[in-house]
Design an enzyme around this catalytic site. Structure first.
Site, PDB file in Angstrom:
ATOM      1  N   ASP A  62       0.766  -1.178   0.065  1.00 57.17           N
ATOM      2  CA  ASP A  62       0.027  -0.193   0.078  1.00 57.17           C
ATOM      3  C   ASP A  62       0.904   1.177   0.170  1.00 57.17           C
ATOM      4  O   ASP A  62       1.139   1.982   0.934  1.00 57.17           O
ATOM      5  CB  ASP A  62      -0.868  -0.195   1.308  1.00 57.17           C
ATOM      6  N   LEU A  63       1.453   1.441  -1.196  1.00 54.41           N
ATOM      7  CA  LEU A  63       2.233   2.671  -1.151  1.00 54.41           C
ATOM      8  C   LEU A  63       1.683   3.880  -2.027  1.00 54.41           C
ATOM      9  O   LEU A  63       2.310   4.991  -2.250  1.00 54.41           O
ATOM     10  CB  LEU A  63       3.680   2.195  -1.634  1.00 54.41           C
ATOM     11  N   LYS A  64       0.513   3.417  -2.568  1.00 51.61           N
ATOM     12  CA  LYS A  64      -0.303   4.751  -3.055  1.00 51.61           C
ATOM     13  C   LYS A  64       0.705   5.531  -4.222  1.00 51.61           C
ATOM     14  O   LYS A  64       0.752   6.750  -4.207  1.00 51.61           O
ATOM     15  CB  LYS A  64      -0.925   5.561  -2.107  1.00 51.61           C
ATOM     16  N   PHE A  65       1.244   4.762  -5.152  1.00 49.11           N
ATOM     17  CA  PHE A  65       1.922   5.672  -6.110  1.00 49.11           C
ATOM     18  C   PHE A  65       1.314   6.611  -6.866  1.00 49.11           C
ATOM     19  O   PHE A  65      -0.008   6.469  -7.335  1.00 49.11           O
ATOM     20  CB  PHE A  65       2.513   4.731  -7.253  1.00 49.11           C
ATOM     21  N   THR A  71       7.176   6.833 -14.588  1.00 49.40           N
ATOM     22  CA  THR A  71       7.791   6.633 -13.121  1.00 49.40           C
ATOM     23  C   THR A  71       6.983   5.619 -12.410  1.00 49.40           C
ATOM     24  O   THR A  71       7.474   4.604 -11.623  1.00 49.40           O
ATOM     25  CB  THR A  71       7.716   8.015 -12.600  1.00 49.40           C
ATOM     26  N   THR A 126      -9.971   8.752   2.484  1.00 53.83           N
ATOM     27  CA  THR A 126     -11.286   9.338   3.278  1.00 53.83           C
ATOM     28  C   THR A 126     -11.145  10.272   4.640  1.00 53.83           C
ATOM     29  O   THR A 126     -12.085  10.632   5.276  1.00 53.83           O
ATOM     30  CB  THR A 126     -11.604   7.967   4.351  1.00 53.83           C
ATOM     31  N   GLN A 196      -9.844   6.638  13.407  1.00 55.74           N
ATOM     32  CA  GLN A 196     -10.990   6.408  12.290  1.00 55.74           C
ATOM     33  C   GLN A 196     -12.155   7.344  12.394  1.00 55.74           C
ATOM     34  O   GLN A 196     -12.764   7.152  13.416  1.00 55.74           O
ATOM     35  CB  GLN A 196     -10.988   5.068  11.788  1.00 55.74           C
ATOM     36  N   ARG A 217      -5.190  -1.673  13.919  1.00 53.47           N
ATOM     37  CA  ARG A 217      -4.737  -2.090  15.561  1.00 53.47           C
ATOM     38  C   ARG A 217      -5.730  -2.690  16.155  1.00 53.47           C
ATOM     39  O   ARG A 217      -5.309  -3.437  17.054  1.00 53.47           O
ATOM     40  CB  ARG A 217      -4.846  -0.365  15.723  1.00 53.47           C
TER      41      ARG A 217
HETATM   42  O1  C5P Z   1      -5.491   0.381  12.370  1.00 56.75           O
HETATM   43  P1  C5P Z   1      -6.578   0.584  11.292  1.00 56.75           P
HETATM   44  O2  C5P Z   1      -7.584  -0.597  11.268  1.00 56.75           O
HETATM   45  O3  C5P Z   1      -7.494   1.950  11.585  1.00 56.75           O
HETATM   46  O4  C5P Z   1      -5.531   0.476   9.876  1.00 56.75           O
HETATM   47  C1  C5P Z   1      -6.363   0.692   8.643  1.00 56.75           C
HETATM   48  C2  C5P Z   1      -5.152   0.954   7.670  1.00 56.75           C
HETATM   49  O5  C5P Z   1      -5.911   1.030   6.295  1.00 56.75           O
HETATM   50  C3  C5P Z   1      -4.227   1.678   7.845  1.00 56.75           C
HETATM   51  O6  C5P Z   1      -2.877   1.011   7.206  1.00 56.75           O
HETATM   52  C4  C5P Z   1      -4.672   3.082   7.047  1.00 56.75           C
HETATM   53  O7  C5P Z   1      -3.427   3.798   6.454  1.00 56.75           O
HETATM   54  C5  C5P Z   1      -5.373   2.349   5.874  1.00 56.75           C
HETATM   55  N1  C5P Z   1      -6.339   3.039   5.296  1.00 56.75           N
HETATM   56  C6  C5P Z   1      -7.203   3.667   5.820  1.00 56.75           C
HETATM   57  N2  C5P Z   1      -8.402   4.649   5.565  1.00 56.75           N
HETATM   58  C7  C5P Z   1      -8.016   4.728   3.975  1.00 56.75           C
HETATM   59  C8  C5P Z   1      -7.209   3.850   3.061  1.00 56.75           C
HETATM   60  C9  C5P Z   1      -6.338   3.233   3.871  1.00 56.75           C
HETATM   61  O8  C5P Z   1      -7.449   3.514   7.046  1.00 56.75           O
HETATM   62  N3  C5P Z   1      -8.986   5.457   3.199  1.00 56.75           N
END
Ligand code: C5P
Length: 253
Positions: A62-65, A71, A126, A196, A217
């Site tokens: 998940d590096l969101k290029f 590139t 989000t 969140q 988490r």
């Molecule tokens: O710990 P948690 O369950 O909140 O982790 C959610 C993961 O999903 C994190 O790595 C976060 O960066 C990713 N993520 C997110 N919301 C998004 C896109 C990615 O929480 N819209």
């Protein structure tokens, strides 16, 4: 249970390769995939990605290029060479960026005899609400913008998008059955929200037709991560069984 387990992606948002290894060892039989994001990648580098992919656990990088087409196509080729199952790019990088990336990934997979890595799009983060989006010059509502970018991602050959459970059902309506929807922000019923803002239970995400649920988490910070993962898989399974029954009843069989 296997079908439910395959849908659970655990976010390895940790500081060190050692901690990531420990979590993978504990959890690899209980979940379907692991997500490596910017934190672990920046701290530990591509070595940990390759190492985990080599032991056979599916990885979502998940590096969101987001850069010019050449590139991103080249970075995507290297991501695929690490052996990951899927990685993502920002759909806002445009159709040509996405098309050239998927072409490069498929070409290299064929040349090097690997199964092609899936590429999915990030639509609208989000963390951006209406006002933050407007300030970037986007006049659409977040939902309109998500749908627009999901359609562009699909038309450019991507296999899916990251989508919150709020938008997943609407995205599904315009993209159809086989497009992958990956949903973060999932919390088991009764758990805390961490940072969140809007969270959904596994059941709600399944009902919104998500293919993969990303949970960090609530599993990685739990006193017993295996038990926490197990409870979530059970919740997913119940939701899947419920939606089967629902479809069964609706089809009148
Ligand atoms: O710990 P948690 O369950 O909140 O982790 C959610 C993961 O999903 C994190 O790595 C976060 O960066 C990713 N993520 C997110 N919301 C998004 C896109 C990615 O929480 N819209």
């Amino acid at each position: 249970m296997e079908q439910a387990k395959a849908k659970l992606i655990v976010a390895l948002d940790v500081e060190t390769a050692a901690r990531a290894r420990e979590l993978v060892e504990q959890l690899q039989d209980s979940v379907g995939m692991f997500k490596i994001g910017l934190q672990l990648f920046t701290a530990a580098g591509p070595g940990i990605v390759r190492e985990l992919a080599d032991i056979g656990v599916p990885i979502f990088l998940d590096l969101k290029f987001h850069d010019i087409p050449q590139t991103v196509a080249r970075a995507g080729t290297e991501a695929a060479r690490l052996g990951v199952f899927m990685f993502n790019v920002h759909a806002a990088g445009g159709g040509e960026m996405m098309r050239r990336t998927i072409e490069a990934v498929n070409e290299t997979a064929e040349k090097e005899g690997r199964s092609p890595t899936k590429v999915i799009g990030v639509t609208v983060l989000t963390s951006l609400d209406q006002s933050a989006l407007t300030k970037t010059g986007v006049m659409n509502t977040p939902l309109e913008q998500v749908l627009r970018l999901a359609e562009l991602a699909q038309n450019s050959g991507l296999q899916g998008v990251v989508s919150s459970a709020v938008e997943a059902a609407a995205v599904r309506r315009i993209t159809g059955k086989s497009f992958l929807l990956v949903t973060p922000g999932v919390r088991p019923a009764g758990a805390g929200h961490d940072d969140q803002a809007r969270v959904f239970t596994p059941g709600a995400a399944i009902e919104a037709t998500s293919d993969y649920l990303v949970v960090g988490r609530p599993i990685t910070d739990a006193p017993n991560p295996v038990h926490a993962a197990h409870l979530i898989v059970e919740e997913i399974k119940r939701a899947l069984d419920g939606s089967d029954e629902h479809n069964f009843a609706r089809s009148g069989r």
